[in-house]
Scaffold this motif. Structure first.
Motif, PDB file in Angstrom:
ATOM      1  N   GLN A  80      28.482  38.647  16.589  1.00  0.00           N
ATOM      2  CA  GLN A  80      28.874  37.287  16.939  1.00  0.00           C
ATOM      3  C   GLN A  80      30.384  37.113  17.044  1.00  0.00           C
ATOM      4  N   TYR A  81      31.118  37.689  16.079  1.00  0.00           N
ATOM      5  CA  TYR A  81      32.540  37.382  15.981  1.00  0.00           C
ATOM      6  C   TYR A  81      33.471  38.461  16.530  1.00  0.00           C
ATOM      7  N   VAL A  82      32.951  39.639  16.828  1.00  0.00           N
ATOM      8  CA  VAL A  82      33.812  40.705  17.342  1.00  0.00           C
ATOM      9  C   VAL A  82      33.314  41.213  18.694  1.00  0.00           C
ATOM     10  N   PHE A  83      32.073  41.685  18.716  1.00  0.00           N
ATOM     11  CA  PHE A  83      31.583  42.316  19.941  1.00  0.00           C
ATOM     12  C   PHE A  83      31.446  41.337  21.101  1.00  0.00           C
ATOM     13  N   LEU A  84      30.782  40.214  20.898  1.00  0.00           N
ATOM     14  CA  LEU A  84      30.559  39.296  22.014  1.00  0.00           C
ATOM     15  C   LEU A  84      31.863  38.704  22.561  1.00  0.00           C
ATOM     16  N   PRO A  85      32.770  38.191  21.702  1.00  0.00           N
ATOM     17  CA  PRO A  85      34.035  37.692  22.263  1.00  0.00           C
ATOM     18  C   PRO A  85      34.814  38.773  23.017  1.00  0.00           C
ATOM     19  N   THR A  86      34.819  40.003  22.476  1.00  0.00           N
ATOM     20  CA  THR A  86      35.534  41.088  23.145  1.00  0.00           C
ATOM     21  C   THR A  86      34.868  41.440  24.469  1.00  0.00           C
ATOM     22  N   ASP A  97      46.753  43.373  30.129  1.00  0.00           N
ATOM     23  CA  ASP A  97      46.641  44.825  30.140  1.00  0.00           C
ATOM     24  C   ASP A  97      45.867  45.358  28.937  1.00  0.00           C
ATOM     25  N   GLY A  98      45.131  46.453  29.161  1.00  0.00           N
ATOM     26  CA  GLY A  98      44.513  47.202  28.077  1.00  0.00           C
ATOM     27  C   GLY A  98      43.310  46.541  27.431  1.00  0.00           C
ATOM     28  N   PHE A  99      42.879  47.163  26.340  1.00  0.00           N
ATOM     29  CA  PHE A  99      41.718  46.699  25.571  1.00  0.00           C
ATOM     30  C   PHE A  99      42.178  45.680  24.547  1.00  0.00           C
ATOM     31  N   ASN A 100      41.495  44.527  24.482  1.00  0.00           N
ATOM     32  CA  ASN A 100      41.917  43.447  23.591  1.00  0.00           C
ATOM     33  C   ASN A 100      40.731  42.845  22.847  1.00  0.00           C
ATOM     34  N   ILE A 101      40.919  42.596  21.555  1.00  0.00           N
ATOM     35  CA  ILE A 101      39.926  41.913  20.731  1.00  0.00           C
ATOM     36  C   ILE A 101      40.429  40.493  20.496  1.00  0.00           C
ATOM     37  N   PRO A 102      39.776  39.477  21.024  1.00  0.00           N
ATOM     38  CA  PRO A 102      40.251  38.101  20.860  1.00  0.00           C
ATOM     39  C   PRO A 102      40.223  37.663  19.398  1.00  0.00           C
ATOM     40  N   LEU A 103      41.265  36.969  18.980  1.00  0.00           N
ATOM     41  CA  LEU A 103      41.312  36.408  17.629  1.00  0.00           C
ATOM     42  C   LEU A 103      40.852  34.961  17.686  1.00  0.00           C
ATOM     43  N   THR A 104      39.627  34.779  18.143  1.00  0.00           N
ATOM     44  CA  THR A 104      39.040  33.457  18.259  1.00  0.00           C
ATOM     45  C   THR A 104      37.534  33.602  18.363  1.00  0.00           C
ATOM     46  N   THR A 105      36.808  32.533  18.167  1.00  0.00           N
ATOM     47  CA  THR A 105      35.360  32.587  18.309  1.00  0.00           C
ATOM     48  C   THR A 105      34.990  32.702  19.776  1.00  0.00           C
ATOM     49  N   GLY A 106      33.765  33.082  20.044  1.00  0.00           N
ATOM     50  CA  GLY A 106      33.310  33.195  21.417  1.00  0.00           C
ATOM     51  C   GLY A 106      33.376  31.871  22.152  1.00  0.00           C
ATOM     52  N   GLU A 107      32.994  30.788  21.457  1.00  0.00           N
ATOM     53  CA  GLU A 107      33.005  29.472  22.080  1.00  0.00           C
ATOM     54  C   GLU A 107      34.424  29.043  22.451  1.00  0.00           C
ATOM     55  N   GLU A 108      35.367  29.276  21.531  1.00  0.00           N
ATOM     56  CA  GLU A 108      36.757  28.907  21.805  1.00  0.00           C
ATOM     57  C   GLU A 108      37.341  29.770  22.920  1.00  0.00           C
ATOM     58  N   LEU A 109      36.957  31.034  22.953  1.00  0.00           N
ATOM     59  CA  LEU A 109      37.430  31.925  24.003  1.00  0.00           C
ATOM     60  C   LEU A 109      37.016  31.412  25.378  1.00  0.00           C
ATOM     61  N   LYS A 129      27.533  31.267  27.068  1.00  0.00           N
ATOM     62  CA  LYS A 129      27.320  30.214  26.077  1.00  0.00           C
ATOM     63  C   LYS A 129      25.907  30.285  25.504  1.00  0.00           C
ATOM     64  N   THR A 130      24.940  30.536  26.366  1.00  0.00           N
ATOM     65  CA  THR A 130      23.550  30.657  25.914  1.00  0.00           C
ATOM     66  C   THR A 130      23.382  31.840  24.979  1.00  0.00           C
ATOM     67  N   GLN A 131      23.995  32.964  25.302  1.00  0.00           N
ATOM     68  CA  GLN A 131      23.875  34.150  24.461  1.00  0.00           C
ATOM     69  C   GLN A 131      24.541  33.949  23.102  1.00  0.00           C
ATOM     70  N   LEU A 132      25.665  33.248  23.075  1.00  0.00           N
ATOM     71  CA  LEU A 132      26.309  32.932  21.800  1.00  0.00           C
ATOM     72  C   LEU A 132      25.411  32.050  20.935  1.00  0.00           C
ATOM     73  N   GLU A 133      24.799  31.056  21.547  1.00  0.00           N
ATOM     74  CA  GLU A 133      23.901  30.163  20.813  1.00  0.00           C
ATOM     75  C   GLU A 133      22.686  30.925  20.289  1.00  0.00           C
ATOM     76  N   GLU A 134      22.179  31.842  21.095  1.00  0.00           N
ATOM     77  CA  GLU A 134      21.016  32.627  20.693  1.00  0.00           C
ATOM     78  C   GLU A 134      21.326  33.454  19.459  1.00  0.00           C
ATOM     79  N   VAL A 135      22.468  34.121  19.458  1.00  0.00           N
ATOM     80  CA  VAL A 135      22.844  34.968  18.328  1.00  0.00           C
ATOM     81  C   VAL A 135      23.076  34.124  17.072  1.00  0.00           C
ATOM     82  N   LYS A 136      23.684  32.965  17.210  1.00  0.00           N
ATOM     83  CA  LYS A 136      23.942  32.094  16.051  1.00  0.00           C
ATOM     84  C   LYS A 136      22.652  31.696  15.357  1.00  0.00           C
ATOM     85  N   ALA A 137      21.574  31.567  16.107  1.00  0.00           N
ATOM     86  CA  ALA A 137      20.286  31.168  15.522  1.00  0.00           C
ATOM     87  C   ALA A 137      19.674  32.259  14.658  1.00  0.00           C
TER      88      ALA A 137
END
Length: 239
Positions: A80-86, A97-109, A129-137
């Motif tokens: 939820q907090y690392v793989f999906l936002p990235t 540029d390059g590979f980046n891991i967002p320092l924010t939630t998926g929804e905020e991203l 958005k649907t996939q984020l909601e699905e995982v949160k459940a």
């Protein structure tokens, strides 16, 4: 009272992994979330394995990593907090540029991306958005039900994001070294000659030797370490 205490301990563990700030702290500290053992926890028969692949040809990166997590809720937090936002940032962004891991939630991203990028596909954003909601459940489920849902989600997720030839986001869950061993032998999702003709040369090990490794992971500490090392440092992308 005994039941209440047990539930309380479980809820405490779940709530830690369910917190974005827990994962934000680990990202800040550059903890190895994508490969090997999460927080250096020992590999046991309760461990759950995850194989992730993120690729952006135009940014010249391919991340193909194997990791294991101590339980399903730790794994769910990573998803939820690392793989999906990235994954979503990798898919949507063409400028940083390059590979980046967002320092924010998926929804905020997604909200930020919508503000700075005016040509994003509304259908893709809606699916994210649907996939984020699905995982949160999944946090409300038992360990067994949660793991089954993650398996199902993995299949749907991978099928959703196969439309770009220059980008790839993918993950797969495994519960045993034997499952992983067979996946490697068939060369990933698509069964084929896989290991026999390609992997023997790559890792300097015969098919029989590889089988000996993954079948003895839990019985032999040397094989346990060798198994993870081979996956991360010898075997290439298997998608």
């Amino acid at each position: 009272m005994m039941i209440g205490k047990g539930n309380s301990l479980k809820e405490k563990s779940v709530s830690k992994y369910e917190s974005f700030y827990f994962w934000e702290n680990l990202i800040h500290k550059e903890e190895p979330l994508w490969e090997n053992g999460f927080q250096n926890k020992p590999l046991t028969e309760s461990s759950i394995y995850i194989y992730t692949v993120l690729m952006d040809h135009n940014k010249d990166f391919l991340k193909s990593k194997w990791a294991y997590y101590p339980d399903v809720y730790a794994l769910l937090g990573f998803l939820q907090y690392v793989f999906l936002p990235t994954s979503f940032f990798t898919w949507l962004d063409n400028d940083v540029d390059g590979f980046n891991i967002p320092l924010t939630t998926g929804e905020e991203l997604l909200q930020i991306m919508l503000e700075v990028e005016k040509t994003l596909d509304p259908w893709e954003i809606g699916l994210m958005k649907t996939q984020l909601e699905e995982v949160k459940a999944f946090w409300q489920l038992s360990e067994e039900a949660c793991l089954e849902k993650i398996h199902q989600f993995s299949v749907a997720f991978n099928q959703s994001w196969i439309g770009k030839s220059d980008k790839l986001v993918y993950f797969k869950i495994f519960q045993t070294p034997v499952d992983i061993g067979k996946y490697v032998l068939q060369g990933g999702e698509i069964a084929g000659e896989g290991f026999t003709e390609v992997m023997e040369e790559e890792i300097e090990m015969t098919k029989a030797q590889w089988e000996d490794v993954y079948q003895k992971v839990y019985q032999d500490p040397f094989m346990r370490k060798k198994f993870i090392d081979i996956l991360n440092y010898k075997i290439g992308c298997l998608v």
